[in-house]
Design a protein around this motif. Structure first.
Motif, mmCIF file in Angstrom:
data_model
loop_
_atom_site.group_PDB
_atom_site.id
_atom_site.type_symbol
_atom_site.label_atom_id
_atom_site.label_comp_id
_atom_site.label_asym_id
_atom_site.label_seq_id
_atom_site.Cartn_x
_atom_site.Cartn_y
_atom_site.Cartn_z
ATOM 1 N N GLY A 18 67.690 -16.103 81.390
ATOM 2 C CA GLY A 18 67.205 -14.821 81.905
ATOM 3 C C GLY A 18 65.692 -14.706 81.810
ATOM 4 N N GLN A 266 74.960 -13.287 67.683
ATOM 5 C CA GLN A 266 75.679 -13.488 68.955
ATOM 6 C C GLN A 266 76.748 -14.532 68.666
ATOM 7 O OE1 GLN A 266 73.298 -14.238 72.517
ATOM 8 N NE2 GLN A 266 74.997 -15.243 73.530
ATOM 9 N N ARG A 270 80.343 -21.842 72.662
ATOM 10 C CA ARG A 270 79.459 -22.646 73.516
ATOM 11 C C ARG A 270 79.731 -22.403 74.998
ATOM 12 N NH1 ARG A 270 80.215 -26.261 68.971
ATOM 13 N NH2 ARG A 270 78.215 -27.118 68.356
ATOM 14 N N ILE A 342 69.946 -25.472 76.246
ATOM 15 C CA ILE A 342 68.736 -24.656 76.428
ATOM 16 C C ILE A 342 67.828 -25.155 77.566
ATOM 17 C CG2 ILE A 342 66.566 -23.948 75.302
ATOM 18 C CD1 ILE A 342 68.173 -23.696 72.681
HETATM 19 C C1 LIG Z 1 77.123 -23.225 68.189
HETATM 20 C C2 LIG Z 1 76.211 -23.591 69.297
HETATM 21 C C3 LIG Z 1 75.343 -24.653 69.153
HETATM 22 C C4 LIG Z 1 74.469 -25.002 70.183
HETATM 23 N N1 LIG Z 1 73.573 -26.013 69.991
HETATM 24 C C5 LIG Z 1 72.620 -26.244 70.913
HETATM 25 C C6 LIG Z 1 71.530 -27.115 70.635
HETATM 26 O O1 LIG Z 1 71.450 -27.696 69.559
HETATM 27 N N2 LIG Z 1 70.577 -27.275 71.587
HETATM 28 C C7 LIG Z 1 70.652 -26.662 72.819
HETATM 29 O O2 LIG Z 1 69.765 -26.877 73.656
HETATM 30 N N3 LIG Z 1 71.681 -25.836 73.096
HETATM 31 C C8 LIG Z 1 72.633 -25.592 72.166
HETATM 32 N N4 LIG Z 1 73.617 -24.682 72.410
HETATM 33 C C9 LIG Z 1 73.713 -24.082 73.738
HETATM 34 C C10 LIG Z 1 72.605 -23.097 74.042
HETATM 35 O O3 LIG Z 1 72.178 -22.430 72.901
HETATM 36 C C11 LIG Z 1 73.046 -22.053 75.053
HETATM 37 O O4 LIG Z 1 73.983 -22.548 75.943
HETATM 38 C C12 LIG Z 1 71.854 -21.524 75.812
HETATM 39 O O5 LIG Z 1 70.941 -20.987 74.895
HETATM 40 C C13 LIG Z 1 72.382 -20.533 76.817
HETATM 41 O O6 LIG Z 1 71.382 -19.745 77.338
HETATM 42 P P1 LIG Z 1 71.744 -18.600 78.399
HETATM 43 O O7 LIG Z 1 70.479 -17.876 78.651
HETATM 44 O O8 LIG Z 1 72.477 -19.199 79.534
HETATM 45 O O9 LIG Z 1 72.827 -17.655 77.675
HETATM 46 P P2 LIG Z 1 72.741 -16.804 76.343
HETATM 47 O O10 LIG Z 1 71.842 -17.442 75.373
HETATM 48 O O11 LIG Z 1 74.125 -16.526 75.944
HETATM 49 O O12 LIG Z 1 72.034 -15.452 76.814
HETATM 50 C C14 LIG Z 1 72.724 -14.405 77.449
HETATM 51 C C15 LIG Z 1 71.992 -13.110 77.167
HETATM 52 O O13 LIG Z 1 72.620 -12.080 77.919
HETATM 53 C C16 LIG Z 1 72.790 -10.926 77.105
HETATM 54 N N5 LIG Z 1 73.965 -10.213 77.625
HETATM 55 C C17 LIG Z 1 75.242 -10.668 77.678
HETATM 56 N N6 LIG Z 1 76.040 -9.738 78.237
HETATM 57 C C18 LIG Z 1 75.249 -8.675 78.543
HETATM 58 C C19 LIG Z 1 75.494 -7.395 79.125
HETATM 59 N N7 LIG Z 1 76.739 -7.027 79.530
HETATM 60 N N8 LIG Z 1 74.454 -6.526 79.284
HETATM 61 C C20 LIG Z 1 73.195 -6.908 78.891
HETATM 62 N N9 LIG Z 1 72.908 -8.107 78.320
HETATM 63 C C21 LIG Z 1 73.925 -8.980 78.154
HETATM 64 C C22 LIG Z 1 73.023 -11.499 75.716
HETATM 65 O O14 LIG Z 1 72.720 -10.559 74.703
HETATM 66 C C23 LIG Z 1 72.073 -12.694 75.707
HETATM 67 O O15 LIG Z 1 70.778 -12.344 75.256
HETATM 68 C C24 LIG Z 1 74.498 -24.299 71.392
HETATM 69 C C25 LIG Z 1 75.385 -23.220 71.545
HETATM 70 C C26 LIG Z 1 76.224 -22.875 70.500
HETATM 71 C C27 LIG Z 1 77.142 -21.704 70.682
#
Ligand SMILES: Cc1cc2nc3c(=O)[nH]c(=O)nc-3n(C[C@H](O)[C@H](O)[C@H](O)COP(=O)(O)OP(=O)(O)OC[C@H]3O[C@@H](n4cnc5c(N)ncnc54)[C@H](O)[C@@H]3O)c2cc1C
Length: 394
Positions: A18, A266, A270, A342
């Motif tokens: 985002g 949060q 994954r 990420i």
């Molecule tokens: C346990 C674990 C370990 C991981 N390890 C790694 C790693 O070592 N290295 C790596 O690169 N990646 C890793 N990942 C994956 C990575 O962290 C995430 O997949 C990545 O950060 C996803 O980014 P995103 O912006 O797509 O989603 P998210 O980070 O999930 O962001 C979504 C955002 O939307 C907001 N949101 C959700 N619903 C709503 C709503 N209805 N209204 C308003 N806001 C909302 C949330 O609050 C959040 O801020 C890991 C994930 C997990 C769970």
């Protein structure tokens, strides 16, 4: 409804995807709003305490991700202790870095502010307004009450495809194994380790006495394989903390030198819910050149393995005026595992932000945007060697 706002582009969810989407759109002159339900940007990278910015490269010394993935990687440590090893090619072939989640939040706030993004924190998206199949507005709730945010184009960066799901578009779920991350203080790293009888444990040093401790089921037993639900999120979270309590209780006197500093705010799931898109990245696509591709990426699990993401994987198959970015783009199985991290979230965010800005400027929906126009813009960000063939041939 107690308030009503109107923007060119509304980015839903302020995780890494985002933030990248909002910055890319705002830098292209669009009135852009970022709607985030917590009070800090970064999503899993901040509130989930995930602090390893996985590689921008293919593990063999070739950088594949440029633009905002690299900019955000460098910013993640602007106020933090770790540094990208600029000699990564010679050292270990992985262009990656650890970061302090809190330091990363401060830098993300700053880049959003400098880019001119309007940020709405503590604002949860609760509903959508569609006309025919076109998304026209999202409904939100915050301390001002219920409101409506209209935009010419929306980006679903909620990680869980909330906006797409609420719009009635088909979505996919995935199974997840139990995992809990926590930030720990460790006075003497290694010395006070908990006996590993029940959970496999990884310890990632951040700086000084601060480590990320990961405990996961060593057998990778599936904890959840049903659809994402409020009940699942609660059960998964409470079970993770229950297991952590059990481990900590065994520490005895060692708890003065080893204790939790922060817990995820949060849920550390994954792969939760992804859109069903106009194209889907599948395991059969590994190593292949695909049509309408917007980026190449390395696979964080294996050196030399390369994937591509086609633009239609960002487009929900049955809703107009909406793009997806981050871990909820259309991908399945092992391919989903490769794209959900990420650096790739930053890239799909950047692409979605650019596509949204170009669409709005031309009065089109993202689905009607000529691919050639998008590819031309992507050529300005990525050197030819890292560009997918589909973007080069324009
Ligand atoms: C346990 C674990 C370990 C991981 N390890 C790694 C790693 O070592 N290295 C790596 O690169 N990646 C890793 N990942 C994956 C990575 O962290 C995430 O997949 C990545 O950060 C996803 O980014 P995103 O912006 O797509 O989603 P998210 O980070 O999930 O962001 C979504 C955002 O939307 C907001 N949101 C959700 N619903 C709503 C709503 N209805 N209204 C308003 N806001 C909302 C949330 O609050 C959040 O801020 C890991 C994930 C997990 C769970």
């Amino acid at each position: 409804m107690m308030f009503h706002k109107d923007y060119d582009i509304a980015v839903c969810g302020g995780g890494i995807a985002g933030v990248a989407a909002a910055v890319a759109a705002a830098r292209r002159g669009c009135r852009t709003v970022l709607i985030e339900k917590t009070i800090q940007p970064g999503g899993l990278a901040a509130n989930g305490l995930v602090l390893v910015y996985l590689p921008l490269c293919d593990g063999r010394g070739n950088q594949l991700l440029y633009g905002l993935p690299e900019e955000l990687m460098r910013l993640s440590n602007k106020y933090g202790p770790c540094r990208l090893d600029e000699n990564w090619r010679e050292k270990n072939g992985r262009m990656q870095v650890n970061f302090s989640p809190a330091a990363c939040v401060l830098a993300l706030d700053e880049v959003l502010e400098e880019s001119g993004v309007t940020v709405w924190l503590d604002t949860v998206i609760t509903g959508v307004r569609l006309e025919d199949r076109r998304l026209k507005a999202v409904e939100v709730f915050n301390k001002s009450g219920f409101g409506v945010i209209e935009a010419a184009c929306f980006i679903d960066a909620t990680g869980d495809a909330d906006v797409t799901f609420l719009s009635g578009n088909a979505c996919r779920n995935s199974a997840n194994a139990m995992v809990l991350w926590a930030l720990e203080h460790r006075g003497a790293p290694g010395k006070d380790d908990i006996p590993q009888d029940e959970y496999a444990e990884g310890v990632i040093p951040v700086a000084g006495s601060i480590c990320a401790a990961m405990r996961a089921d060593p057998l990778k037993k599936i904890f959840s394989d049903g659809p994402l639900s409020g009940e699942l999120v609660t059960r998964f979270t409470l079970e993770g903390r229950r297991r952590y309590r059990r481990d900590l209780a065994r520490l005895g006197a060692a708890k003065t030198s080893r204790f939790p500093v922060a817990l995820p705010a949060q849920v550390p799931l994954r792969r939760t819910r992804a859109i069903s898109g106009r194209a889907t990245v599948t395991d059969a696509d590994e190593g292949k050149e695909l049509p309408l591709t917007v980026t190449k990426l390395g696979d964080w699990r294996a050196a030399g393995r390369v994937w591509e993401i086609p633009y239609p994987a960002l487009l929900p198959d049955n809703v107009e005026g909406l793009l997806a970015a981050g871990r909820c783009i259309s991908a399945v199985d092992s391919a989903w595992e490769a794209v959900r991290v990420i650096p790739v979230a930053a890239k799909t965010g950047e692409v979605a932000g650019i596509a949204a800005a170009l669409s709005v400027r031309q009065g089109l929906t993202p689905g009607a945007l000529p691919f050639a126009r998008l590819a031309k813009e992507l050529q300005t960000i990525t050197p030819p060697a890292a560009l997918p063939r589909a973007c080069k041939e324009i």
